[in-house]
Motif scaffolding. Structure first.
Motif: not given
Length: 167
Positions: A49, A62-63, A66-67, A69-70, A85, A88, A92, A100, A104
């Motif tokens: 990322g 972002m994808v 996101n993977r 951070t989530r 973040w 990200f 965004a 978004d 973030a």
């Protein structure tokens, strides 16, 4: 041998720079994703990322961020999670995804409230745009920004005055 928590990026920086570094980290990230346990896959998600963000490939960046951070993120170096973040949020913003970006930045300041005054300043700007009647929160954001950006206090004071006149 790379281990979780070690500053792989700092080590690789000695050998290369700029987009060349990003491409090298992308290669390393692919190896991490393919070969090792979940902690290495987490590190790979971060660097994938981060590199895509650095290469201005904001959507894919972002994808992957996101993977990272989530999931249960493993920080390859101290401060990697708030940096993810922030990256990200930058992706965004580049894609005009203000909500978004706001989410973030809120995550970044929740983890690292004293990290970057520009995060707080951008939150102030977003809040004024999306929720112009949120005076107390906007004032809080601007106060944090001014505290962390003392060299810009004189430049930021008019924003506080203007905001106060609206409230």
């Amino acid at each position: 041998t790379a281990t979780p928590g070690r500053d792989l990026k700092g080590t690789l920086t000695l050998t290369t720079n700029g987009s060349q570094l990003s491409r090298l980290l992308m290669f390393v990230s692919r190896q991490f994703r393919a070969a090792w346990d979940e902690s290495y896959r987490s590190i790979a998600k971060f660097y994938t990322g981060w590199c895509l963000y650095q290469l201005k490939q904001y959507g894919p960046g972002m994808v992957w961020l996101n993977r990272y951070t989530r999931s249960e993120p493993v920080e390859p170096h101290p401060g990697a999670l708030p940096a993810a973040w922030r990256a990200f949020a930058a992706c965004a913003r580049a894609l005009n995804q203000v909500q978004d970006e706001q989410a973030a930045l809120l995550a970044a300041v929740r983890i690292d409230p004293d990290g970057d005054g520009n995060d707080w300043l951008r939150l102030f700007e977003i809040l004024r745009e999306l929720q112009p009647d949120s005076y107390e929160r906007a004032e809080d954001y601007l106060t944090h920004a001014m505290r962390l950006l003392p060299e810009r206090v004189e430049q930021l004071k008019p924003l506080g005055v203007e905001h106060g006149d609206r409230g």
